[in-house]
Design a protein around this motif. Structure first.
Motif, PDB file in Angstrom:
ATOM      1  N   UNK A  86     -89.194 -45.585  -2.371  1.00 43.93           N
ATOM      2  CA  UNK A  86     -89.040 -47.081  -1.977  1.00 43.93           C
ATOM      3  C   UNK A  86     -89.673 -47.438  -0.552  1.00 43.93           C
ATOM      4  N   UNK A  87     -90.439 -48.029  -0.473  1.00 41.41           N
ATOM      5  CA  UNK A  87     -91.165 -48.625   0.703  1.00 41.41           C
ATOM      6  C   UNK A  87     -91.415 -50.050   1.210  1.00 41.41           C
ATOM      7  N   UNK A  88     -90.523 -50.758   0.201  1.00 42.21           N
ATOM      8  CA  UNK A  88     -90.760 -52.359   0.315  1.00 42.21           C
ATOM      9  C   UNK A  88     -89.250 -52.855   0.771  1.00 42.21           C
ATOM     10  N   UNK A  89     -89.112 -54.075   1.066  1.00 39.26           N
ATOM     11  CA  UNK A  89     -87.799 -54.650   1.167  1.00 39.26           C
ATOM     12  C   UNK A  89     -87.280 -54.363   2.435  1.00 39.26           C
ATOM     13  N   UNK A  90     -86.049 -54.147   2.625  1.00 34.22           N
ATOM     14  CA  UNK A  90     -85.601 -53.552   3.844  1.00 34.22           C
ATOM     15  C   UNK A  90     -85.931 -52.242   4.344  1.00 34.22           C
ATOM     16  N   UNK A  91     -86.522 -51.362   3.144  1.00 29.42           N
ATOM     17  CA  UNK A  91     -87.066 -50.144   3.447  1.00 29.42           C
ATOM     18  C   UNK A  91     -88.619 -50.318   4.305  1.00 29.42           C
ATOM     19  N   UNK A  92     -88.845 -51.319   4.297  1.00 25.16           N
ATOM     20  CA  UNK A  92     -90.447 -51.811   4.763  1.00 25.16           C
ATOM     21  C   UNK A  92     -89.927 -52.080   6.418  1.00 25.16           C
ATOM     22  N   UNK A  93     -88.866 -52.288   6.617  1.00 26.71           N
ATOM     23  CA  UNK A  93     -88.328 -52.655   7.974  1.00 26.71           C
ATOM     24  C   UNK A  93     -88.121 -51.565   8.654  1.00 26.71           C
ATOM     25  N   UNK A  94     -87.138 -50.681   8.395  1.00 27.42           N
ATOM     26  CA  UNK A  94     -86.786 -49.608   8.917  1.00 27.42           C
ATOM     27  C   UNK A  94     -86.529 -48.456   7.694  1.00 27.42           C
ATOM     28  N   UNK A  95     -86.554 -47.027   8.271  1.00 33.02           N
ATOM     29  CA  UNK A  95     -86.703 -46.236   7.199  1.00 33.02           C
ATOM     30  C   UNK A  95     -85.211 -45.907   6.657  1.00 33.02           C
ATOM     31  N   UNK A  96     -83.981 -46.188   7.181  1.00 35.71           N
ATOM     32  CA  UNK A  96     -82.726 -45.937   6.847  1.00 35.71           C
ATOM     33  C   UNK A  96     -81.831 -47.303   7.029  1.00 35.71           C
ATOM     34  N   UNK A  97     -81.964 -48.141   6.358  1.00 37.60           N
ATOM     35  CA  UNK A  97     -81.209 -49.490   6.382  1.00 37.60           C
ATOM     36  C   UNK A  97     -79.833 -49.440   5.926  1.00 37.60           C
ATOM     37  N   UNK A  98     -79.534 -48.245   4.988  1.00 38.44           N
ATOM     38  CA  UNK A  98     -78.043 -48.238   4.667  1.00 38.44           C
ATOM     39  C   UNK A  98     -77.259 -47.457   5.882  1.00 38.44           C
ATOM     40  N   UNK A  99     -77.989 -47.042   6.807  1.00 41.04           N
ATOM     41  CA  UNK A  99     -77.241 -46.357   7.715  1.00 41.04           C
ATOM     42  C   UNK A  99     -77.042 -47.482   8.933  1.00 41.04           C
ATOM     43  N   UNK A 100     -78.209 -48.540   8.980  1.00 47.33           N
ATOM     44  CA  UNK A 100     -77.935 -49.451   9.836  1.00 47.33           C
ATOM     45  C   UNK A 100     -76.554 -50.492   9.447  1.00 47.33           C
ATOM     46  N   UNK A 101     -76.527 -50.598   7.995  1.00 49.71           N
ATOM     47  CA  UNK A 101     -75.161 -51.434   7.468  1.00 49.71           C
ATOM     48  C   UNK A 101     -74.049 -50.419   8.007  1.00 49.71           C
ATOM     49  N   UNK A 102     -73.951 -49.203   7.729  1.00 51.80           N
ATOM     50  CA  UNK A 102     -72.854 -48.532   8.211  1.00 51.80           C
ATOM     51  C   UNK A 102     -72.642 -48.254   9.554  1.00 51.80           C
ATOM     52  N   UNK A 103     -73.511 -48.497  10.455  1.00 46.06           N
ATOM     53  CA  UNK A 103     -73.167 -48.359  11.996  1.00 46.06           C
ATOM     54  C   UNK A 103     -72.863 -49.886  12.396  1.00 46.06           C
ATOM     55  N   UNK A 104     -73.307 -50.834  11.472  1.00 44.74           N
ATOM     56  CA  UNK A 104     -72.852 -52.264  11.892  1.00 44.74           C
ATOM     57  C   UNK A 104     -71.330 -52.487  11.626  1.00 44.74           C
ATOM     58  N   UNK A 105     -71.108 -51.783  10.646  1.00 45.67           N
ATOM     59  CA  UNK A 105     -69.587 -51.766  10.196  1.00 45.67           C
ATOM     60  C   UNK A 105     -68.750 -50.855  11.149  1.00 45.67           C
ATOM     61  N   UNK A 106     -69.156 -49.939  11.372  1.00 44.98           N
ATOM     62  CA  UNK A 106     -68.530 -48.838  12.443  1.00 44.98           C
ATOM     63  C   UNK A 106     -68.300 -49.662  13.875  1.00 44.98           C
ATOM     64  N   UNK A 107     -69.246 -50.453  14.425  1.00 45.36           N
ATOM     65  CA  UNK A 107     -69.438 -51.211  15.525  1.00 45.36           C
ATOM     66  C   UNK A 107     -68.267 -52.061  15.562  1.00 45.36           C
ATOM     67  N   UNK A 108     -68.269 -52.932  14.151  1.00 43.98           N
ATOM     68  CA  UNK A 108     -67.134 -53.940  14.180  1.00 43.98           C
ATOM     69  C   UNK A 108     -65.976 -53.699  13.996  1.00 43.98           C
ATOM     70  N   UNK A 109     -65.655 -52.430  13.572  1.00 46.49           N
ATOM     71  CA  UNK A 109     -64.451 -52.018  13.221  1.00 46.49           C
ATOM     72  C   UNK A 109     -63.307 -52.193  14.719  1.00 46.49           C
ATOM     73  N   UNK A 110     -63.656 -51.503  15.672  1.00 44.82           N
ATOM     74  CA  UNK A 110     -62.608 -51.785  16.656  1.00 44.82           C
ATOM     75  C   UNK A 110     -62.096 -53.044  17.247  1.00 44.82           C
TER      76      UNK A 110
END
Length: 224
Positions: free
Chosen positions: A147-171
């Protein structure tokens, strides 16, 4: 019925997991930030999870296979343990911060943290909607297409972007600034996971080398 029970079990498990991680080190149930965080987590995950279970049951089942023992690559077993330790550390340090009053986090900042938590979770599920093979483990399924379109056309690992956003928001969502200190090593663990995952994808998923040439950045456009 089976899917309903799995959804109920997953939700109950999440509530119990975060309940123990937050209220035990906090030493009290009088911790409204923790209650709000758990509510945001459950609400943010429930809708997308139900949608995934109904519309993409195969992807839902793949998401249930998670944790160190579900990984097939030895290095990913260790990295997965590192991610679990990071989640525990961020939660426990934030709860201890509440207990001993190390931080004074204003309510608007707490709310902003909850927004980040919800946004990160929703982003991760949007990734799964675009790529049903996005599993909780590093594996290439039979017949899997790149899959190379949608969010995958912006960065290669969009799921980890979501995980890191959640991690940064947790504290901040938990009323802690000191918890942010633990986020830094958490990022390094995700970096290790990404680098090894890309090695696996290049070896096992047709076209991944070309995809890396097409989409240059892993997490943040223009940065890395």
């Amino acid at each position: 019925m089976k899917i309903a029970l799995q959804l109920l079990g997953s939700t109950a498990g999440s509530v119990l997991f975060f309940g123990v991680l937050l209220f035990w080190p906090a030493g009290t149930f009088d911790y409204w930030q923790a209650w709000a965080f758990i509510a945001v987590f459950v609400v943010s995950t429930m809708g997308p999870t139900v949608h995934l279970a109904v519309r993409h049951p195969d992807a839902f089942q793949r998401r249930l296979r998670s944790g160190p023992m579900a990984e097939t690559r030895a290095v990913q077993k260790l990295i997965n343990i590192g991610i679990l330790v990071a989640v525990v550390a961020v939660s426990v340090v934030s709860a201890l911060d509440h207990r001993f009053g190390w931080s004074a986090v204003p309510t608007p900042v707490v709310i902003g943290g909850d927004v980040l938590v919800a946004a990160g979770i929703v982003l991760a599920y949007l990734v799964i909607a675009q790529n049903n093979y996005a599993a909780a483990t590093i594996t290439v399924e039979a017949g899997q297409e790149l899959v190379s379109t949608g969010l995958y056309g912006v960065v290669r690992h969009p799921m980890y972007v979501g995980a890191l956003i959640m991690t940064a928001g947790t504290p901040p969502a938990l009323g802690s600034y000191w918890g942010l200190v633990v986020v830094v090593p958490s990022v390094l663990v995700f970096v290790a996971r990404i680098l090894d995952e890309e090695k696996a994808m290049r070896d096992e998923l047709a076209g991944y080398d070309d995809y890396m040439e097409q989409v240059h950045y892993r997490l943040v456009p223009g940065v890395w």
